[in-house]
Design a protein around this motif. Structure first.
Motif, PDB file in Angstrom:
ATOM      1  N   ARG A   1      36.773  -0.718  27.688  1.00  0.00           N
ATOM      2  CA  ARG A   1      35.691  -0.368  26.762  1.00  0.00           C
ATOM      3  C   ARG A   1      34.382  -0.539  27.509  1.00  0.00           C
ATOM      4  N   LEU A   2      33.595   0.518  27.575  1.00  0.00           N
ATOM      5  CA  LEU A   2      32.388   0.500  28.386  1.00  0.00           C
ATOM      6  C   LEU A   2      31.143   0.129  27.591  1.00  0.00           C
ATOM      7  N   THR A   3      31.155   0.320  26.285  1.00  0.00           N
ATOM      8  CA  THR A   3      30.026  -0.051  25.434  1.00  0.00           C
ATOM      9  C   THR A   3      30.550  -0.785  24.200  1.00  0.00           C
ATOM     10  N   TYR A   4      29.651  -1.443  23.481  1.00  0.00           N
ATOM     11  CA  TYR A   4      29.995  -2.182  22.259  1.00  0.00           C
ATOM     12  C   TYR A   4      31.138  -3.183  22.526  1.00  0.00           C
ATOM     13  N   GLN A   5      30.958  -3.968  23.580  1.00  0.00           N
ATOM     14  CA  GLN A   5      32.007  -4.919  23.960  1.00  0.00           C
ATOM     15  C   GLN A   5      31.976  -6.204  23.142  1.00  0.00           C
ATOM     16  N   GLY A   6      30.878  -6.501  22.468  1.00  0.00           N
ATOM     17  CA  GLY A   6      30.767  -7.773  21.763  1.00  0.00           C
ATOM     18  C   GLY A   6      31.118  -7.728  20.293  1.00  0.00           C
ATOM     19  N   LEU A   7      31.724  -6.653  19.818  1.00  0.00           N
ATOM     20  CA  LEU A   7      32.043  -6.545  18.393  1.00  0.00           C
ATOM     21  C   LEU A   7      33.260  -7.401  18.041  1.00  0.00           C
ATOM     22  N   PRO A   8      33.364  -7.832  16.786  1.00  0.00           N
ATOM     23  CA  PRO A   8      34.514  -8.654  16.357  1.00  0.00           C
ATOM     24  C   PRO A   8      35.831  -7.917  16.588  1.00  0.00           C
ATOM     25  N   ASN A   9      36.799  -8.626  17.121  1.00  0.00           N
ATOM     26  CA  ASN A   9      38.137  -8.085  17.393  1.00  0.00           C
ATOM     27  C   ASN A   9      38.125  -6.929  18.385  1.00  0.00           C
ATOM     28  N   GLY A  10      37.024  -6.732  19.078  1.00  0.00           N
ATOM     29  CA  GLY A  10      36.931  -5.641  20.037  1.00  0.00           C
ATOM     30  C   GLY A  10      37.552  -6.027  21.367  1.00  0.00           C
ATOM     31  N   GLU A  11      38.613  -5.376  21.722  1.00  0.00           N
ATOM     32  CA  GLU A  11      39.288  -5.641  22.985  1.00  0.00           C
ATOM     33  C   GLU A  11      38.517  -4.956  24.118  1.00  0.00           C
ATOM     34  N   LYS A  12      38.247  -5.687  25.204  1.00  0.00           N
ATOM     35  CA  LYS A  12      37.420  -5.155  26.277  1.00  0.00           C
ATOM     36  C   LYS A  12      38.204  -4.323  27.284  1.00  0.00           C
ATOM     37  N   GLU A  13      39.416  -4.721  27.612  1.00  0.00           N
ATOM     38  CA  GLU A  13      40.175  -4.015  28.638  1.00  0.00           C
ATOM     39  C   GLU A  13      41.662  -4.191  28.381  1.00  0.00           C
ATOM     40  N   ARG A  14      42.443  -3.302  28.991  1.00  0.00           N
ATOM     41  CA  ARG A  14      43.884  -3.337  28.771  1.00  0.00           C
ATOM     42  C   ARG A  14      44.576  -2.577  29.899  1.00  0.00           C
ATOM     43  N   VAL A  15      45.772  -3.026  30.257  1.00  0.00           N
ATOM     44  CA  VAL A  15      46.627  -2.281  31.174  1.00  0.00           C
ATOM     45  C   VAL A  15      47.712  -1.616  30.346  1.00  0.00           C
ATOM     46  N   ARG A  16      47.809  -0.304  30.472  1.00  0.00           N
ATOM     47  CA  ARG A  16      48.729   0.468  29.647  1.00  0.00           C
ATOM     48  C   ARG A  16      49.818   1.059  30.537  1.00  0.00           C
ATOM     49  N   VAL A  17      51.061   0.811  30.177  1.00  0.00           N
ATOM     50  CA  VAL A  17      52.205   1.326  30.924  1.00  0.00           C
ATOM     51  C   VAL A  17      52.968   2.277  30.018  1.00  0.00           C
ATOM     52  N   SER A  18      53.279   3.446  30.538  1.00  0.00           N
ATOM     53  CA  SER A  18      53.996   4.435  29.737  1.00  0.00           C
ATOM     54  C   SER A  18      54.957   5.218  30.632  1.00  0.00           C
ATOM     55  N   ILE A  19      55.896   5.899  29.988  1.00  0.00           N
ATOM     56  CA  ILE A  19      56.847   6.755  30.702  1.00  0.00           C
ATOM     57  C   ILE A  19      56.317   8.186  30.676  1.00  0.00           C
ATOM     58  N   ASN A  20      56.212   8.779  31.832  1.00  0.00           N
ATOM     59  CA  ASN A  20      55.721  10.145  31.935  1.00  0.00           C
ATOM     60  C   ASN A  20      56.559  10.881  32.974  1.00  0.00           C
TER      61      ASN A  20
END
Length: 839
Positions: free
Chosen positions: A817-836
């Motif tokens: 998340r590049l903006t609005y990082q300080g909002l309640p329950n706002g997750e800032k970053e994540r590693v996402r793994v998927s099958i493609n």
């Protein structure tokens, strides 16, 4: 000096041609065929030269030739691209001559090794020749002609390679099918065709203004049991990944990827070129050259070209193969061949184009795809009938399947047997059982003939209101009728102990099928279920097993009773118009609290609306996969546009909200040649009226069948709301363009991906609960923190970067998340793994 040398070559070619023409008079014809020694396949475009008097000719698409010579014996030289030169003595007394050619598989590799490390573009005659080919490309390609027409025959095949005995275990009644193995087409390959399509078409092309029309008037294909196999989707998919090809195209689209043509405008940046040979025949003087990738991992070809030296610098023949080191999955062999012939005016016209690809693992081939296109009866310039370009660029005439296909190339005995075998196969009970099991696994439906149960993944799910949820649903099939369609479900929540239901029906208004394009039907829907705020009525509304285990799964709900009536009409140019009326009665349940902004003691527990809407959609040249009324657009270079206007009908059915909505959306895929492709989505809209925020735009609420939907993976449900908004989504797959240049790393066939999503919106004072007393307060959590936000001057942005094709099937992305990082329950970053899984 360069120009002088080229002029000398041209005069030499002209001298040979005139000399050949001078000795034809009063001579006897010698006829014969040139074929592959191993496969016995005819070789089109092979040249036969009489060494004694320099008489020459070339073979047609069936490998046949006729050479005019005086009576006696002659030593001839036979050349064919990809084969060893053959010297043989023939006699005019022979009535039928067969010339057998040996494969020359290693010639190009040997030349490449000789020049490796010493190659330069400067002062390279091959590169100079390619520059001339590129310079004259526009005047030589078919699309560059003012007008033309021709007949086009296409044959597309798909099947198994070297099927093992394991396919026969327990299926003794299917042995007849596995015995139809073609052993003649390719050396060391036994081909079992399971799908074949043939078609004849009249093609019209016009340069100014640019127009193209392919009118298919004859078509024949194998068809499986339509209860389990959507034959249209097989046909659409294979025709998409194996599209008609031409070496003159800047990039050759195959297997959902763009391979740069060896005669592309910037081809010498990516290819090396070498002159191999000179060829003389009755059509003129040609130079044969070889090409190979500078970087074998890139999406490029290696192969050979024959270029005419008559001043046109047109391609006479081309042989292209996919390098085994290329960053592409599951392809063991890929070969493309093109053959062009001169017409009476000396213009090179595409005669045949052939593509063969075998798929599998390093252990061996598993399946193959084969496409042959033959062009005949050219008219240049062409007399084009009035109205020829109306409608879609590729149009299948209604009577096409009733007309016998005419073939410029006869079917082999194996190909003829394919149609009969598939028909016989469909009548075998063991095969029907296999299809039924495969359909259940792949589609999630259990077929009962005129009705099918499913989807399987919706049988069980869980949420915070219903707890464990059990759902039984299904839909009708075309075995019942294709003029009407029904789908529905019953669901029950263990915690709330309430029964939910859904029923949708569509009935044709033009006497044609409601599932195929162009359709014209009326449909009605009734639904009683818990729905996310902002969500529309839908059969697959998100209550699947996989959705219920997501980390950011919904927790706020409306208990919704909805009714909808719609009229849909589609036109031949892929313009469609949908009009309808929708009523929804919503009651808050669970954690959802709507507090009146003017009176904190007053809860709004009902939100009821009546809406009339008009939706105009334009998808030029659209192709799609479908099952019943569900369609999925095949993403090509053409855009998709939507304009939707909605107006409330307040004052009845317990409704009081007066508002209007307007939204515009566009989506397009951009093919960027060696830089892969990028998907761009843009949506904007405005809402007029005073409304609770649950009726405004909330960007992270998934809507059914939304081609323009953007997945804001870092945004929480109901986190933002606006009555004026702009949404932008961008994703780019580079197909390994950067990783292919890094030593060691390029051997892993990794691919780069990156993207960014944006949402920008404003809220007018009348809908702002901090200013207006006529709406509801924003949602809060148990700690009293406000969870729904109004965007200030900055838009919301999130970005992602990742690696695709890890071990050929995994995709790993870092999302932030590049903006609005300080909002309640706002997750800032994540590693996402998927099958493609992709080519």
């Amino acid at each position: 000096m360069r120009i002088v040398r080229l002029l000398c070559l041209l005069f030499f070619g002209l001298f040979i041609t005139l000399s050949n023409n001078a000795v034809v008079y009063a001579q006897s014809p010698i006829s014969g065929r040139v074929i592959d020694k191993d496969t016995k396949e005819p070789l089109a475009g092979a040249t036969i030269l009489s060494i004694k008097d320099q008489q020459a000719t070339s073979t047609d698409s069936l490998g046949r030739f006729t050479l005019q010579l005086k009576a006696g014996e002659y030593k001839v030289e036979v050349r064919a691209m990809g084969y060893k030169v053959l010297h043989k003595t023939i006699s005019t007394a022979d009535t039928a001559i067969t010339l057998l050619m040996d494969d020359e598989a290693n010639t190009l590799e040997a030349i490449s090794i000789t020049h490796r490390g010493k190659y330069r573009n400067r002062n390279n005659k091959a590169v100079e020749l390619i520059d001339l080919v590129v310079k004259h490309k526009q005047q030589n390609r078919l699309k560059g002609k003012d007008s033309l027409s021709f007949e086009q025959y296409d044959k597309l095949k798909f099947g198994m390679v070297n099927p093992k005995p394991m396919f026969k275990l327990g299926l003794s009644d299917l042995n007849f099918f596995f015995n139809n193995l073609d052993t003649t087409q390719y050396k060391d390959k036994k081909l079992l065709t399971i799908f074949m399509e043939e078609s004849n078409a009249k093609v019209y092309n016009k340069k100014n203004p640019s127009k193209y029309k392919k009118l298919v008037y004859s078509q024949k294909q194998t068809e499986f049991d339509k209860r389990y196999i959507n034959n249209h989707n097989i046909q659409s998919y294979l025709n998409y990944v194996f599209q008609p090809i031409d070496v003159y195209d800047e990039s050759i689209f195959i297997l959902n990827k763009q391979f740069l043509s060896p005669i592309a405008d910037n081809g010498k940046v990516f290819y090396k070129y070498y002159i191999l040979d000179t060829i003389f025949n009755k059509e003129g003087y040609f130079i044969q050259l070889a090409f190979e990738p500078r970087n074998a991992t890139d999406l490029l070809f290696k192969g050979k070209l024959q270029v005419s030296m008559d001043g046109s610098y047109a391609v006479k023949k081309a042989f292209l193969s996919i390098d085994k080191e290329a960053n592409i999955n599951w392809v063991n062999q890929g070969e493309l061949t093109f053959h062009y012939r001169k017409n009476e005016e000396g213009i090179m016209l595409l005669d045949t184009a052939h593509a063969f690809i075998s798929f599998g693992t390093k252990r061996g081939d598993a399946v193959f795809a084969d496409r042959l296109s033959v062009h005949t009866d050219y008219q240049l310039p062409a007399t084009i009938p009035d109205g020829a370009f109306q409608g879609a660029p590729i149009e299948l005439q209604p009577q096409a399947k009733l007309i016998a296909t005419k073939r410029p190339v006869e079917l082999s005995s194996f190909e003829k047997a394919t149609y009969q075998n598939i028909e016989q196969l469909n009548n075998k009970q063991s095969f029907k059982t296999m299809l039924g099991l495969g359909y259940l696994i792949a589609q999630g439906y259990y077929n009962l003939g005129k009705f099918e149960l499913g989807p399987l993944e919706y049988l069980y799910s869980r949420n915070n209101i219903e707890g464990n949820r059990i759902r039984i649903g299904g839909r009708t099939t075309q075995d019942l009728t294709n003029k009407a369609f029904f789908e529905g479900y019953l669901a029950y929540g263990m915690d709330d102990q309430k029964l939910k239901y859904y029923l949708r029906s569509a009935v044709s208004l033009n006497g044609e099928s409601v599932v195929t394009f162009p359709a014209h039907y009326i449909e009605g829907t009734v639904q009683s279920d818990i729905m996310e705020p902002g969500q529309q009525l839908a059969f697959l509304k998100g209550d699947s097993f996989f959705r219920s285990i997501r980390k950011n799964r919904p927790t706020k709900w409306f208990d919704t009773q909805g009714y909808q009536l719609q009229h849909v009409i589609e036109f031949g140019n892929h313009l469609s118009l949908t009009t309808g009326f929708t009523h929804q009665s919503r009651n808050t349940v669970g954690d959802l609290r709507l507090v009146n902004s003017g009176n904190p003691e007053l809860l709004v527990t009902e939100v009821n609306t009546n809406e009339a809407h008009v939706d105009l959609r334009w998808a030029p040249y659209e192709k799609f996969y479908y099952r019943n009324l569900t369609r999925r657009t095949i993403k090509e270079k053409y855009p998709v546009f939507n304009v939707k206007y909605t107006r409330s009908l307040d004052g009845f059915w317990n409704t009081s909200y007066a508002y209007e909505k307007l939204s515009l959306a566009a989506s397009k895929r951009f093919f960027l040649n060696q830089l892969g492709f990028a998907d761009v989505k843009l949506t904007g809209g405005k809402i007029w009226g005073t409304l609770p925020y649950t009726l405004l735009e909330m960007p992270n609420v998934k809507q059914p069948d939304d081609r323009h939907a953007i997945d804001y993976s870092m945004m929480n449900q109901m986190e933002f709301a606006a009555d004026q908004y702009l949404k932008f989504g961008f994703s780019h797959e580079l197909q390994g363009f950067l990783f292919n240049k890094i030593p060691l790393l390029k051997k892993l066939n990794l691919r780069e991906i990156w993207g960014a999503n944006m949402f920008y919106g404003k809220m007018s004072d009348r809908n702002n609960p901090y200013i207006s007393n006529d709406v509801v307060e924003f949602d809060k959590n148990n700690e009293g923190q406000i969870l729904t936000q109004i965007l200030n001057t900055a838009p919301y942005w999130e970005g992602s970067v990742g690696i695709d094709n890890i071990l050929n099937f995994l995709r790993v992305e870092y999302v932030k998340r590049l903006t609005y990082q300080g909002l309640p329950n706002g997750e800032k970053e994540r590693v996402r793994v998927s099958i493609n899984i992709n080519f």
